[in-house]
Write a protein that holds these residues in place. Structure first.
Motif, PDB file in Angstrom:
ATOM      1  N   LEU A 175       8.601   0.637 -13.349  1.00 49.88           N
ATOM      2  CA  LEU A 175       9.099  -0.430 -12.476  1.00 49.88           C
ATOM      3  C   LEU A 175       9.768   0.160 -11.240  1.00 49.88           C
ATOM      4  CD1 LEU A 175       9.565  -3.393 -11.850  1.00 49.88           C
ATOM      5  CD2 LEU A 175      11.591  -3.310 -13.341  1.00 49.88           C
ATOM      6  N   GLN A 176      10.529   1.230 -11.423  1.00 52.58           N
ATOM      7  CA  GLN A 176      11.156   1.889 -10.267  1.00 52.58           C
ATOM      8  C   GLN A 176      10.089   2.456  -9.323  1.00 52.58           C
ATOM      9  OE1 GLN A 176      14.481   1.951  -9.323  1.00 52.58           O
ATOM     10  NE2 GLN A 176      13.597   2.759  -7.442  1.00 52.58           N
ATOM     11  N   ALA A 177       9.045   3.032  -9.887  1.00 52.99           N
ATOM     12  CA  ALA A 177       7.960   3.564  -9.054  1.00 52.99           C
ATOM     13  C   ALA A 177       7.271   2.435  -8.281  1.00 52.99           C
ATOM     14  CB  ALA A 177       6.959   4.323  -9.923  1.00 52.99           C
ATOM     15  N   ALA A 178       7.088   1.289  -8.934  1.00 51.03           N
ATOM     16  CA  ALA A 178       6.482   0.135  -8.259  1.00 51.03           C
ATOM     17  C   ALA A 178       7.390  -0.359  -7.143  1.00 51.03           C
ATOM     18  CB  ALA A 178       6.212  -0.979  -9.270  1.00 51.03           C
ATOM     19  N   LEU A 179       8.696  -0.432  -7.420  1.00 47.04           N
ATOM     20  CA  LEU A 179       9.652  -0.839  -6.393  1.00 47.04           C
ATOM     21  C   LEU A 179       9.533   0.083  -5.179  1.00 47.04           C
ATOM     22  CD1 LEU A 179      13.415  -1.634  -6.968  1.00 47.04           C
ATOM     23  CD2 LEU A 179      12.626  -0.332  -5.024  1.00 47.04           C
ATOM     24  N   ASP A 180       9.522   1.383  -5.419  1.00 41.63           N
ATOM     25  CA  ASP A 180       9.423   2.349  -4.322  1.00 41.63           C
ATOM     26  C   ASP A 180       8.149   2.154  -3.505  1.00 41.63           C
ATOM     27  OD1 ASP A 180      11.850   3.479  -5.111  1.00 41.63           O
ATOM     28  OD2 ASP A 180      10.894   5.073  -6.277  1.00 41.63           O
ATOM     29  N   LEU A 181       7.047   1.920  -4.202  1.00 37.46           N
ATOM     30  CA  LEU A 181       5.770   1.742  -3.506  1.00 37.46           C
ATOM     31  C   LEU A 181       5.745   0.437  -2.711  1.00 37.46           C
ATOM     32  CD1 LEU A 181       2.994   3.027  -3.038  1.00 37.46           C
ATOM     33  CD2 LEU A 181       2.170   1.749  -5.028  1.00 37.46           C
ATOM     34  N   PHE A 182       6.155  -0.663  -3.329  1.00 37.50           N
ATOM     35  CA  PHE A 182       6.198  -1.949  -2.617  1.00 37.50           C
ATOM     36  C   PHE A 182       7.172  -1.884  -1.445  1.00 37.50           C
ATOM     37  CE2 PHE A 182       4.851  -4.244  -6.694  1.00 37.50           C
ATOM     38  CZ  PHE A 182       3.599  -4.604  -6.199  1.00 37.50           C
ATOM     39  N   TRP A 183       8.301  -1.229  -1.626  1.00 37.34           N
ATOM     40  CA  TRP A 183       9.301  -1.135  -0.565  1.00 37.34           C
ATOM     41  C   TRP A 183       8.740  -0.358   0.622  1.00 37.34           C
ATOM     42  CZ3 TRP A 183      14.845   1.120  -1.735  1.00 37.34           C
ATOM     43  CH2 TRP A 183      15.704   0.826  -0.683  1.00 37.34           C
ATOM     44  N   ARG A 184       8.009   0.681   0.341  1.00 32.52           N
ATOM     45  CA  ARG A 184       7.451   1.518   1.408  1.00 32.52           C
ATOM     46  C   ARG A 184       6.239   0.869   2.074  1.00 32.52           C
ATOM     47  NH1 ARG A 184       6.508   5.703  -1.495  1.00 32.52           N
ATOM     48  NH2 ARG A 184       4.253   5.627  -1.590  1.00 32.52           N
ATOM     49  N   ARG A 185       5.368   0.250   1.277  1.00 34.59           N
ATOM     50  CA  ARG A 185       4.087  -0.221   1.819  1.00 34.59           C
ATOM     51  C   ARG A 185       3.987  -1.730   1.981  1.00 34.59           C
ATOM     52  NH1 ARG A 185      -0.913   2.345  -0.754  1.00 34.59           N
ATOM     53  NH2 ARG A 185      -1.741   1.369   1.092  1.00 34.59           N
ATOM     54  N   GLY A 186       4.816  -2.483   1.270  1.00 30.63           N
ATOM     55  CA  GLY A 186       4.711  -3.937   1.303  1.00 30.63           C
ATOM     56  C   GLY A 186       3.780  -4.437   0.212  1.00 30.63           C
ATOM     57  N   TYR A 187       3.756  -5.730   0.053  1.00 35.80           N
ATOM     58  CA  TYR A 187       2.953  -6.347  -1.004  1.00 35.80           C
ATOM     59  C   TYR A 187       1.461  -6.304  -0.678  1.00 35.80           C
ATOM     60  CZ  TYR A 187       1.130  -9.828  -4.233  1.00 35.80           C
ATOM     61  OH  TYR A 187       0.398 -10.468  -5.192  1.00 35.80           O
ATOM     62  N   GLU A 188       1.122  -6.786   0.491  1.00 38.87           N
ATOM     63  CA  GLU A 188      -0.302  -6.949   0.842  1.00 38.87           C
ATOM     64  C   GLU A 188      -1.061  -5.625   0.889  1.00 38.87           C
ATOM     65  OE1 GLU A 188      -2.125  -9.651   1.022  1.00 38.87           O
ATOM     66  OE2 GLU A 188      -0.409 -10.970   0.691  1.00 38.87           O
TER      67      GLU A 188
ATOM     68  N   THR B  46      -0.445  -2.924  -0.724  1.00 39.15           N
ATOM     69  CA  THR B  46      -0.411  -2.187  -1.985  1.00 39.15           C
ATOM     70  C   THR B  46      -1.450  -2.794  -2.926  1.00 39.15           C
ATOM     71  OG1 THR B  46       1.940  -1.699  -1.716  1.00 39.15           O
ATOM     72  CG2 THR B  46       1.031  -1.484  -3.929  1.00 39.15           C
ATOM     73  N   SER B  47      -2.465  -2.033  -3.233  1.00 40.32           N
ATOM     74  CA  SER B  47      -3.526  -2.527  -4.116  1.00 40.32           C
ATOM     75  C   SER B  47      -3.194  -2.233  -5.577  1.00 40.32           C
ATOM     76  CB  SER B  47      -4.856  -1.861  -3.751  1.00 40.32           C
ATOM     77  OG  SER B  47      -4.805  -0.476  -4.081  1.00 40.32           O
ATOM     78  N   LEU B  48      -3.940  -2.843  -6.467  1.00 41.81           N
ATOM     79  CA  LEU B  48      -3.786  -2.532  -7.894  1.00 41.81           C
ATOM     80  C   LEU B  48      -4.094  -1.069  -8.155  1.00 41.81           C
ATOM     81  CD1 LEU B  48      -5.208  -5.690  -9.682  1.00 41.81           C
ATOM     82  CD2 LEU B  48      -2.902  -4.758  -9.858  1.00 41.81           C
ATOM     83  N   GLU B  49      -5.079  -0.542  -7.449  1.00 37.21           N
ATOM     84  CA  GLU B  49      -5.417   0.876  -7.604  1.00 37.21           C
ATOM     85  C   GLU B  49      -4.251   1.760  -7.170  1.00 37.21           C
ATOM     86  OE1 GLU B  49      -7.535  -1.391  -6.069  1.00 37.21           O
ATOM     87  OE2 GLU B  49      -8.757  -1.571  -7.877  1.00 37.21           O
ATOM     88  N   ASP B  50      -3.604   1.383  -6.061  1.00 34.32           N
ATOM     89  CA  ASP B  50      -2.420   2.127  -5.612  1.00 34.32           C
ATOM     90  C   ASP B  50      -1.345   2.111  -6.690  1.00 34.32           C
ATOM     91  OD1 ASP B  50      -3.574   2.541  -3.069  1.00 34.32           O
ATOM     92  OD2 ASP B  50      -2.625   0.733  -2.244  1.00 34.32           O
ATOM     93  N   LEU B  51      -1.136   0.941  -7.267  1.00 42.69           N
ATOM     94  CA  LEU B  51      -0.101   0.801  -8.292  1.00 42.69           C
ATOM     95  C   LEU B  51      -0.412   1.631  -9.527  1.00 42.69           C
ATOM     96  CD1 LEU B  51       0.628  -2.998  -7.913  1.00 42.69           C
ATOM     97  CD2 LEU B  51       2.299  -1.156  -7.632  1.00 42.69           C
ATOM     98  N   THR B  52      -1.629   1.525 -10.038  1.00 40.23           N
ATOM     99  CA  THR B  52      -1.951   2.270 -11.252  1.00 40.23           C
ATOM    100  C   THR B  52      -1.866   3.775 -11.014  1.00 40.23           C
ATOM    101  OG1 THR B  52      -4.324   2.096 -10.801  1.00 40.23           O
ATOM    102  CG2 THR B  52      -3.361   0.445 -12.284  1.00 40.23           C
ATOM    103  N   GLU B  53      -2.295   4.213  -9.844  1.00 38.52           N
ATOM    104  CA  GLU B  53      -2.218   5.639  -9.520  1.00 38.52           C
ATOM    105  C   GLU B  53      -0.758   6.085  -9.374  1.00 38.52           C
ATOM    106  OE1 GLU B  53      -3.304   8.484  -5.776  1.00 38.52           O
ATOM    107  OE2 GLU B  53      -4.844   7.049  -6.392  1.00 38.52           O
ATOM    108  N   HIS B  54       0.026   5.315  -8.644  1.00 36.58           N
ATOM    109  CA  HIS B  54       1.421   5.688  -8.384  1.00 36.58           C
ATOM    110  C   HIS B  54       2.273   5.612  -9.649  1.00 36.58           C
ATOM    111  CE1 HIS B  54       4.714   6.478  -5.589  1.00 36.58           C
ATOM    112  NE2 HIS B  54       5.419   5.537  -6.195  1.00 36.58           N
TER     113      HIS B  54
ATOM    114  N   SER C 144       0.798  -9.775 -13.700  1.00 35.40           N
ATOM    115  CA  SER C 144      -0.015  -9.596 -12.496  1.00 35.40           C
ATOM    116  C   SER C 144       0.710  -8.733 -11.461  1.00 35.40           C
ATOM    117  CB  SER C 144      -0.323 -10.959 -11.879  1.00 35.40           C
ATOM    118  OG  SER C 144       0.885 -11.539 -11.383  1.00 35.40           O
ATOM    119  N   LYS C 145      -0.006  -8.381 -10.429  1.00 38.18           N
ATOM    120  CA  LYS C 145       0.601  -7.652  -9.306  1.00 38.18           C
ATOM    121  C   LYS C 145       1.775  -8.458  -8.745  1.00 38.18           C
ATOM    122  CE  LYS C 145      -0.428  -6.524  -4.490  1.00 38.18           C
ATOM    123  NZ  LYS C 145      -1.441  -6.508  -3.438  1.00 38.18           N
ATOM    124  N   HIS C 146       1.597  -9.753  -8.627  1.00 37.11           N
ATOM    125  CA  HIS C 146       2.647 -10.615  -8.084  1.00 37.11           C
ATOM    126  C   HIS C 146       3.869 -10.640  -8.994  1.00 37.11           C
ATOM    127  CE1 HIS C 146       4.577 -14.424  -6.745  1.00 37.11           C
ATOM    128  NE2 HIS C 146       4.237 -13.924  -5.565  1.00 37.11           N
TER     129      HIS C 146
END
Length: 193
Positions: free
Chosen positions: A13-26, A28-36, A50-52
């Motif tokens: 969840l912290q990694a997702a927060l960091d990614l969304f914070w840096r890149r935004g919602y739109e 950030t793809s599911l692939e980005d999330l699973t990789e990160h 879901s992603k949302h």
């Protein structure tokens, strides 16, 4: 037999927060999330939905983990106006010093997702309401303690400061001019005299 998760959901969840914070919602793809996050799609869905839903959980985590918490800062015993001034100055310093230009995740969410995403709008509005109430309560205490003139309206001042603080966050997304930020907060703080 239930399978055990092979990853730490809190760290994910912290990694997702960091990614969304840096890149935004739109962006950030599911692939980005699973990789990160280092997890598969099925694990992401099973743990976070879901992603949302993951985005909403990341926003809530962001709000829970801010340090120092503005509400705590404003509710400390003793003189109030120094705490209000410190909060305003802290927002300006964060805006000026944010080298990654991430800004505030709540402001980012507002700019990217509102008004169409009603769930994000509720989180954002709740965060803004919480800060406004904390500011109004602090300024009411300041007036009662004689720090703020009796003719000052704590609620109106709180709303003004909320808008200034959020504006500082927006300015922080670009390349903020330190003199512009300094002049703006000096003018805002004059209203507290």
């Amino acid at each position: 037999m239930a399978r055990h998760k092979k990853f730490d959901p809190d760290a994910a969840l912290q990694a997702a927060l960091d990614l969304f914070w840096r890149r935004g919602y739109e962006t950030t793809s599911l692939e980005d999330l699973t990789e990160h996050l280092g997890i598969g799609r099925a694990s992401l869905y099973a743990t976070f939905g879901s992603k949302h839903e993951l985005y909403l959980k990341a926003l809530e985590r962001y709000l829970r983990t801010r340090a120092p918490d503005p509400v705590e800062l404003l509710s400390q015993p003793g003189p109030v106006l120094p705490a209000v001034r410190a909060l305003v100055k802290r927002y300006a310093e964060e805006a000026a010093c944010d080298r990654q230009r991430r800004g505030c995740m709540i402001v980012n969410a507002a700019m990217e997702r509102m008004p169409d995403d009603t769930q994000v709008a509720r989180v954002v509005e709740s965060a803004w309401d919480t800060l406004e109430v904390a500011l109004a309560a602090a300024l009411t205490r300041a007036r009662a303690q004689g720090e703020l003139a009796a003719d000052k309206d704590p609620r109106a001042l709180a709303r003004f400061l909320l808008v200034v603080l959020q504006g500082l966050r927006v300015m922080g997304k670009g390349h903020p001019n330190p003199e512009r930020l300094r002049d703006a907060i000096e003018q805002a703080l004059i209203l507290l005299e």
